[in-house]
Structures are given as structure tokens and as C-alpha cells.
Design a protein around this motif. Structure first.
Motif, mmCIF file in Angstrom:
data_model
loop_
_atom_site.group_PDB
_atom_site.id
_atom_site.type_symbol
_atom_site.label_atom_id
_atom_site.label_comp_id
_atom_site.label_asym_id
_atom_site.label_seq_id
_atom_site.Cartn_x
_atom_site.Cartn_y
_atom_site.Cartn_z
ATOM 1 N N LEU A 142 7.789 -0.537 6.379
ATOM 2 C CA LEU A 142 6.714 -0.887 5.444
ATOM 3 C C LEU A 142 6.368 -2.351 5.639
ATOM 4 O O LEU A 142 7.233 -3.169 5.928
ATOM 5 N N ALA A 143 5.115 -2.644 5.479
ATOM 6 C CA ALA A 143 4.731 -4.047 5.564
ATOM 7 C C ALA A 143 5.273 -4.760 4.316
ATOM 8 O O ALA A 143 5.479 -4.133 3.281
ATOM 9 N N PRO A 144 5.554 -6.034 4.432
ATOM 10 C CA PRO A 144 6.012 -6.755 3.235
ATOM 11 C C PRO A 144 4.906 -6.743 2.169
ATOM 12 O O PRO A 144 3.720 -6.733 2.498
ATOM 13 N N LEU A 145 5.341 -6.705 0.935
ATOM 14 C CA LEU A 145 4.354 -6.684 -0.149
ATOM 15 C C LEU A 145 3.513 -7.945 -0.094
ATOM 16 O O LEU A 145 2.315 -7.918 -0.345
ATOM 17 N N VAL A 146 4.173 -9.001 0.241
ATOM 18 C CA VAL A 146 3.454 -10.260 0.316
ATOM 19 C C VAL A 146 4.180 -11.168 1.302
ATOM 20 O O VAL A 146 5.383 -11.038 1.512
ATOM 21 N N THR B 273 0.792 -7.842 -8.849
ATOM 22 C CA THR B 273 -0.021 -6.635 -9.000
ATOM 23 C C THR B 273 0.626 -5.443 -8.315
ATOM 24 O O THR B 273 0.719 -4.352 -8.874
ATOM 25 N N LYS B 274 1.081 -5.710 -7.093
ATOM 26 C CA LYS B 274 1.705 -4.612 -6.337
ATOM 27 C C LYS B 274 2.940 -4.101 -7.055
ATOM 28 O O LYS B 274 3.178 -2.894 -7.162
ATOM 29 N N VAL B 275 3.760 -5.038 -7.529
ATOM 30 C CA VAL B 275 4.994 -4.654 -8.223
ATOM 31 C C VAL B 275 4.651 -3.851 -9.479
ATOM 32 O O VAL B 275 5.234 -2.792 -9.738
#
Lengths: 581, 271
Positions: free
Chosen positions: A520-524, B78-80
Motif C-alpha cells: 500500500l502506498a503510505p497514507l502520507v 482525513t484518511k485516518v
């Protein structure tokens, strides 16, 4: 996992950002190094001479040169001859070249170095081959160059080399021409000797086989014909003479050598023989009429004996006749009487005495006739006969000699083919030798001419159209190129270093790496959070680094200026080396 | 990038739409009610005034306006939130394979960002009992914490600290101890977790766990949490470390990862 291998531009930008410190350090270090190398490489100067290969001035149709190899081949040969160790060593000693190299290396290595510094290049032109009409490459000139760290030496050595080449070419050409001439001269002498030998041989042969020589063949035939005719002629004469002789003999035999003597009564007086014959005939007639003791018979007998003595011809025939008659008489007596009868005994005695007489070898032939012939006719005939006999003998002798001659001619004619063969072979050798001699002689004359041409420098020659100039600019090294390459190399290698370093470390770099591992790509993706303090600290660190670099540079420059070389001089040197001064 | 830009654009549009303004707290997402939020007005919680300057010095930036990193934390927030609300989770652990990757700082910034969002109250619990450092980011020196709750039975309510940021409550760890995993495994701990999770249904709990590789603390505590956020640092964390960490986290609890200290251009400021 594939994504791991495909890196986008941003990945490289990110990488550059991460590694920029090291990248700059490596790149600048390498670049400085190449600059140093470029400047510190010694300048090499090259002096080049151009030598034109000029065609011979006299058209080759008129005078053909004996030097026929191709120009470039000849140049290579000259090269080999010029670049001998002794020549090179002489040049090295003359100009004091390779002083340092000579200290460190054996002479052979130094000579190799020198050979590398000498550059020979052919200058070719596209021409059309006059013979085949096809386009081809012809060497029209060549350049000769020498590289050295000193421009002056480069020029001087190049000059020396050029003169060596030119001299060697002239020497070589005249040598070749002279060699050709002398070779042809030797050949001609050899051939002339051979011809002389053949001539002698031919003379001896002709002498030995004088009569069988092919050109005498016809003559011999004619002679033989003639001789044969002569033989026939002689034969005919012999025949005629024989006939004459026979005739003369016949004539002669009819003539009494002595002239008939006539008595006064005109009665012919017989000669002894005639009388003997007459008496013998008379005797036989008498013995038939009378007994032996009859005086006529005795008289006749005595007469006969005297005549016989005179004539000399004891005729056995008469004895035999007597013997036969006695035997017959004896046979009649034996019939009538006994053995002891005196007649028988007497007869027997007579028979034995006759037999003894017959068996006795003929006593000394008595001269036939002591009396000279006196018949003139007889004498004349006799003389004629003798003359004929003499001529016959002469003719026979001449026939014999003619026959001998004929035999000789036959022999000659028979021998002729054999002789002819030998003669032809000798003649062929002789002719061949003569032709060859003529050819060689012609060639020799041509070669003489070619040699003269070479001697007068009218043949193909090398002319120096551009003497080696004093090289103002070094031809090597190309410092700009080295610096440019160094720049590219340093940037490339620093990037390469970064790429290798990142690919070797298992640490993750970039969001793609995270994606690759976690799926998975990092969330950020967060940057390093910098505080104001960090920023100012970084800035001050950078400033410090810059100042220290500048300081170090100044220190180095000052050190250079005062200890090694004044800067203005260095500037001049650098500019010159870069080819800008 | 394109997709991110679009997402950001969309988020901003939503934010700017009058009906969606978080201030009036109308149109709340799912289980959070405005009344509940209003209710926890820190009656028992001690409030500590914290200087903005200090936070900035400690790299706590999520509350700042016009800060690129704060924007990034908003994206993360937001993602979390989306992931947690879908699953009905309210307890998120923040951990990392090794120490030094910026796990605690990420937890702090995320917590602040979540609190700033306005719809939730946020509890940030420091469970890195060996090296507690959440309080350092807020400049609070040696507060009492969870350790004191276990050892001295200090009431949990007295331990909460409000760092003068609305809807954010800190639960410090207290003094560093060595036997942290034993403590985390106690039933008392389980009780505490249950209470924290269930007392306020609208509260999000962010737990700062020790690194996965350095001790078994995280492994012991992970079963209690709903989800787990893995912080990795560029050039520091290695592939095997991430792989091993992922093995330790239950797949369904794995919320995602954060790449920290990256040089990659991932900034919405370019937008």
C-alpha cells in the motif's frame, strides 16, 4: 515488484536532494582532479613535414624506370631502413632526446618510444587507374611528423628525419637502378660466353662431319649419281676391252709367231712343232707297219725326242697313248704266252717305266720357245693385245676406286639424318642463345638509360613541399576536451555513486519503496520538519563551510604564489596551456 | 499527484461549503454529536498553557495555519478518520519498526490535527513507558502519568492534561520504567483501556506505542487497539524491518503507513 525497478524523474530528483551533499563533494572533487590532470599533463608539440611523390619527368614510354614497386610500399621500405636502431640512436645523441627515459629504461625501450613519436602517414588521392580504368587509391604524398615536449626539438628532429628519408630514397633508387644494370651486364657476359662456346662446338662439329652436313646432302647425291654413271661407263669399257682382247687372242692364235721358212724349193720348212706333230703321226703309222726295231721307227723316235726337247712340251697324252697300247699288247701276249715269256717280261718293264715316267712330276718347264717371234702381223697383234690388257687393268683399277668413292658417298648420305639432328640441336642452342643475348643486350641498354635518369634526378622523386614548421601550439593534450570530459565524468560518477549506494542499502527511499514493501502506498509522505532554529543553523553551517573553503583557497593560492610560482606567471602558463593565450 | 490534487480539491470544496463548515458543528459525521463534544468541557482536567513558540520549536506544527506540513497532517487526518469511521474504530496506535523515525512527533501532530478538525475530542496516550516523551513536545516537565495510575493508584482523571488546544487531552506516561510490558499486560490495563474506549463514544484515542523491534511492549498492547499506524523514515527504516513489523501487526488492524523524513515532493503547497 515491477514498480520497484521503474524510477521516475521525481525519484531521481528526490535522490539528488537526499544525497546532494555527497554528490556535490564527489563531483567537485573529481572535477578538480581532472582540471589538475589537464593542466599538469605535459604539452606535446608536433612538427609535420609534407613530402610529395613526384612522377618521373621523362615519360615512362620513353624511359622506363627500373624501380617499379608502388610508392607507398617503397616509403615503407625506406621507413624500415631509416628507423634502424643506429640511425635513431644517432638522432637521439645528436639532439639529446629522451634524457630521462634513457636513465630509466634500456635503449630498446627508448627506441620504441621514439618510433611511436615518429608518425608517418600516407596521403592518398582517388584516381583512375590508367591501365584498368577503375577508380583506385594512389599515394601521392606522405607526411612525416615528430612529437616532442619541446617545439624546437620537434622541428629539428622532423627536419632530420625528412632529410634521412629523402637521402634514403635517392640512394635506394640509384642502388636499384645500378643493381639492375650490373645484373643485366653480367647476364649479357654470361650469354656471350655461352654463344662463343656454342660457336666453337659448332665449328668442331662441322669439321668432323664435313661430308655429312645437311647442306651437302644434295651435293653428295649428285656426286653419287655421277660416280655411279662413271662406274657404268667403266664397266662398259671393260666389256669392250674384254671383247677386243678375246678377238685379238683369237686372231693371234691363228698366226704363227714365226714367219714360215720356205726352202729353196719352195717347200715350206716346218717349224719344230709342226714337224713334231707330223713326225708323231708318221711314227704311229710306222709303228703299225714296222717293228720297233725298225730303223725308221728308231729314227723317227729319235727325231721326235729331239724335237720335243726343242719344243719343250712333253706331252703326257702321248705317253698315256703308249701306255694304253702297251697294256693292250700285254693283254694279247698274256693270252698267248706265260708270264715268263720274254716278250711279256719286256712289256711289263716298258709299262712300269712308262708309268714311272707319267708319275714323275713335270720337270722344269722348258722354255716354250726360245725363238723370238718374228712374224710382223703376230707382233702387231700381240702388241695390240698387250695394250688392250693394260687398258683393261687400268679400267679395273679405276672402277675399284670409283666403287670405293661410291661407298663413301653412301655412308655420308646414310649418316646425314643423324648428323642433321645433332646439327639442328646445336644450331637451336646457338640461335636461342643469340636471341636471348640480343634481348638482354637491349634491356641492358634500357637499364643504362634508366640509371642515367636516376643519376640525373629525372626519375620519380620525393620533394619536400612543406618543411616542418615550428609548432606554436601543442597538439596534445586537448585540455579543453579533458576538462569537459572530466566535468561529465564527475557528474556522472557522482550520480552513479548515489544510485549504487541507494540500491545497495536496504533502507527505503521514497513512497514507491513503501508501496513495494507494504503493498500500500503510505497514507502520507512527510518531510523532515524543520524548525526556524534548524533553518538558521543550516544556514550558518553553510556559511561556515563556504567561508572555510574560500579561506582555504586563499591560503592555497597564497602558498602557491609565494612558495611555488607567482600567480601572474601561473596565469600565463594556464592560459597558454588552455590554448587561450 | 493528479489524484491527490483532486482529492485535496474535493476536501477543500467540502470544507468551504457553507453547510459543511465545522464551526457550527452541524451535519456531524456518524456517531459524534455536538452535544457530546460540548459536554467534555475539561471539568476535571488540568489545563496547561503552552506557548506556540515552544510547540514550533519542538516541530509540532499541525495547529499552524499556512504551514505545508500541517496541510500534510490534515490529509493524514482525513484518511485516518475515513478508515476509522468506516470500521467504527476509535483507538489508533502509532508505532514504528525502530526508534528515531519520528513516531511520537507524528502521533502528537496527528492528534492535534484531529482535534483541530473539530468533530472529535482526542486523547493522546503515551504508552512508550520506557522512554516517554509526549510531554516533552508540549514542554510539560515530568508530569504524573499512567505509571502512577498503576503504582500509586492515582485516579486516572487527575492524570489528564489539556495542552490549551481544544478537544485535545494528553495522558502522559509518567516516570520511565523498565518492566513496561508486564505492566501493559495487567488486567488493570485492560480495564483502563476499556474505560477509555467506552467512556466517551465520540472520543478518538491515539496511543503512542514503543517501537515494534525494540521491545515486546507494542506486541502486548496491539490486541487492545482497533487500528495501527506504522511510521517509517526514509533512509533509516529498511525493507526487512518493515516486513517484520507488518508480520507483527494483524492485517485487519493495519491502517497504513506514514513515510517520514522524506525528500520526496509530496507537498500540496505545489497546488
Amino acid at each position: 515488484m515491477e514498480e520497484e525497478n521503474t524510477k521516475g524523474l521525481q525519484d531521481y530528483v528526490a535522490m539528488f536532494k537526499r544525497q546532494r551533499g555527497k554528490l556535490l563533494l564527489i563531483a567537485s572533487g573529481l572535477f578538480l582532479l581532472t582540471i589538475l590532470v589537464a593542466i599538469s599533463l605535459p604539452s606535446v608539440y608536433k612538427a609535420t613535414a609534407t613530402i610529395l611523390i613526384e612522377q618521373q619527368e621523362i615519360p615512362p614510354d620513353l624511359v622506363r624506370s627500373t624501380v617499379t614497386s608502388y610508392a607507398d610500399q617503397r616509403i615503407q621500405v625506406i621507413s624500415q631502413r631509416v628507423m634502424t636502431s643506429s640511425n635513431l640512436k644517432r638522432i637521439i645523441d645528436k639532439f639529446g632526446l629522451y634524457v630521462d627515459e634513457q636513465k630509466a629504461n634500456p635503449l630498446s625501450v627508448v627506441l620504441e618510444t621514439m618510433k611511436e613519436d615518429i608518425q608517418l602517414e600516407m596521403v592518398s588521392a582517388d584516381v583512375v587507374d590508367p591501365v584498368s580504368g577503375r577508380p583506385t587509391q594512389a599515394t601521392i604524398a606522405f607526411t612525416l611528423a615528430f612529437s616532442s615536449k619541446s617545439p624546437k626539438i620537434a622541428q629539428e628532429v622532423a627536419n632530420e628525419l625528412v632529410s634521412l628519408y629523402l637521402d634514403e630514397n635517392l640512394k635506394r633508387r640509384s642502388e636499384v637502378a645500378a643493381e639492375t644494370t650490373s645484373f643485366l651486364g653480367l647476364e649479357a657476359a654470361k650469354l656471350s660466353e655461352q654463344i662463343a662456346n656454342l660457336e666453337t662446338e659448332l665449328a668442331i662439329f662441322k669439321e668432323k662431319n664435313a661430308s655429312s652436313l645437311p647442306q651437302l646432302q644434295n651435293f653428295n647425291m649428285q656426286l653419287m649419281d655421277k660416280t655411279e654413271q662413271q662406274v657404268i661407263e667403266v664397266d662398259r669399257q671393260i666389256n669392250a676391252l674384254n671383247e677386243r682382247k678375246v678377238y685379238l687372242e683369237a686372231e693371234l692364235s691363228q698366226l704363227n709367231p714365226n714367219t714360215n721358212i720356205y726352202s729353196a724349193t719352195g717347200e715350206r720348212i716346218y717349224g719344230s712343232e709342226d714337224r713334231l706333230k707330223a713326225l708323231e703321226a708318221e711314227f704311229i703309222a710306222l709303228s703299225a707297219r714296222y717293228s720297233g726295231n725298225h730303223p725308221d721307227i728308231a729314227k723317227t723316235k729319235r727325231e721326235i725326242e729331239a724335237l720335243r726337247k726343242e719344243v719343250g712340251a712333253t706331252d703326257n697324252g702321248e705317253l698315256l697313248t703308249q701306255l694304253t697300247s702297251k697294256r693292250a699288247e700285254l693283254a694279247t701276249l698274256i693270252d698267248r704266252y706265260s708270264e715268263s715269256h720274254p716278250d711279256v717280261k719286256k712289256l711289263r718293264k716298258e709299262i712300269s717305266s712308262l708309268e714311272a715316267q707319267l708319275n714323275r712330276p713335270l720337270s722344269v718347264s722348258l722354255p716354250k720357245s726360245t725363238a723370238k717371234p718374228d712374224n710382223p702381223a703376230y707382233i702387231q697383234l700381240k702388241a695390240q693385245l698387250e695394250a688392250a690388257e693394260a687398258e683393261l687393268r687400268a679400267q679395273r683399277t679405276s672402277k675399284e676406286s670409283l666403287r670405293q668413292k661410291l661407298g663413301e658417298y653412301e655412308k655420308s648420305i646414310l649418316q646425314a639424318p643423324q648428323v642433321e639432328r645433332e646439327y639442328q640441336s646445336l644450331m637451336r642452342d646457338y640461335e636461342n642463345a643469340t636471341v636471348k643475348y640480343r634481348e638482354v643486350k637491349a634491356k641492358q641498354m634500357e637499364a643504362d638509360m634508366a640509371q642515367a635518369m636516376e643519376k640525373d634526378r629525372k626519375g620519380e622523386r620525393f620533394s619536400l613541399i612543406e618543411p616542418p614548421m615550428f609548432p606554436e601550439e601543442p597538439f596534445k593534450p586537448n585540455r579543453k576536451a579533458i576538462i569537459f570530459l572530466g566535468l561529465i565524468l564527475s557528474i556522472g560518477s557522482s550520480f552513479g555513486f548515489a544510485v549504487v549506494k541507494e540500491s545497495l542499502s536496504s533502507a527505503i527511499f521514497g513512497s514507491r519503496a513503501v508501496l513495494a514493501v507494504t503493498g500500500l502506498a503510505p497514507l502520507v509522505v512527510l518531510p523532515y520538519i524543520e524548525t526556524d532554529e534548524d533553518i538558521s543553523k543550516n544556514q550558518s553551517t553553510k556559511l561556515k563551510i563556504i567561508f572555510s573553503i574560500i579561506g582555504a583557497l586563499i591560503a592555497v593560492i597564497l602558498f602557491f604564489h609565494f612558495v611555488i610560482k607567482p600567480l601572474d606567471v601561473l596565469w600565463y602558463v594556464v592560459m597558454r596551456k588552455l590554448g587561450l593565450g | 499527484m493528479e489524484r491527490i490534487h483532486k482529492a485535496l480539491e474535493k476536501a477543500r470544496e467540502q470544507r468551504n461549503r457553507p453547510g459543511n463548515k465545522p464551526q457550527p458543528r452541524t451535519g456531524k459525521p456518524n456517531y459524534v454529536t455536538a452535544a457530546a463534544v460540548q459536554e467534555i468541557k475539561y471539568t476535571q482536567t488540568q489545563t496547561v498553557e503552552i506557548s506556540q513558540q515552544l510547540l514550533k520549536q519542538n516541530r509540532v506544527v499541525a495547529h499552524l495555519k499556512d504551514n505545508e506540513t500541517a496541510d500534510l497532517f490534515k490529509i493524514l487526518r482525513t484518511k485516518v478518520l475515513q478508515r476509522m469511521s468506516i470500521n467504527g474504530w476509535n483507538m489508533l496506535a502509532v508505532t514504528s519498526p525502530t526508534a528515531g523515525v519520528g513516531k511520537s512527533l507524528t502521533a502528537v501532530n496527528l492528534a492535534i490535527s484531529l482535534a483541530m478538525e473539530g468533530n472529535h475530542s482526542v486523547l493522546l496516550a503515551d504508552l512508550d513507558l520506557r522512554r516517554p516523551n509526549i510531554h516533552h513536545y508540549f514542554g510539560i516537565s515530568s508530569p504524573k502519568g499512567i505509571v502512577d495510575y498503576f503504582t500509586d493508584d492515582v485516579p486516572i482523571n487527575e492524570l489528564f492534561i489539556n495542552p490549551s488546544i481544544e478537544r485535545l487531552v494528553l495522558l502522559p506516561a509518567g516516570k520511565p520504567i523498565r518492566q513496561s510490558s508486564e505492566l501493559l499486560a495487567t488486567p488493570k490495563m485492560l480495564n483502563l483501556v476499556n474505560e477509555l474506549k467506552n467512556r466517551y463514544s465520540d472520543r478518538l484515542i491515539i496511543v503512542d506505542l514503543p517501537p515494534l523491534m525494540s521491545s515486546d511492549d507494542a506486541m502486548v498492547f496491539l490486541p487492545y487497539v482497533d487500528a495501527c499506524l506504522l511510521v517509517v523514515a526514509e533512509g533509516l527504516t529498511t525493507n526487512p524491518e518493515i516486513e517484520r513489523s507488518l508480520q507483527l501487526i494483524e492485517e485487519k488492524k493495519y491502517l497504513g503507513s506514514v513515510l517520514n523524513k522524506s525528500a520526496e515532493i509530496w507537498s500540496p503547497a505545489a497546488y
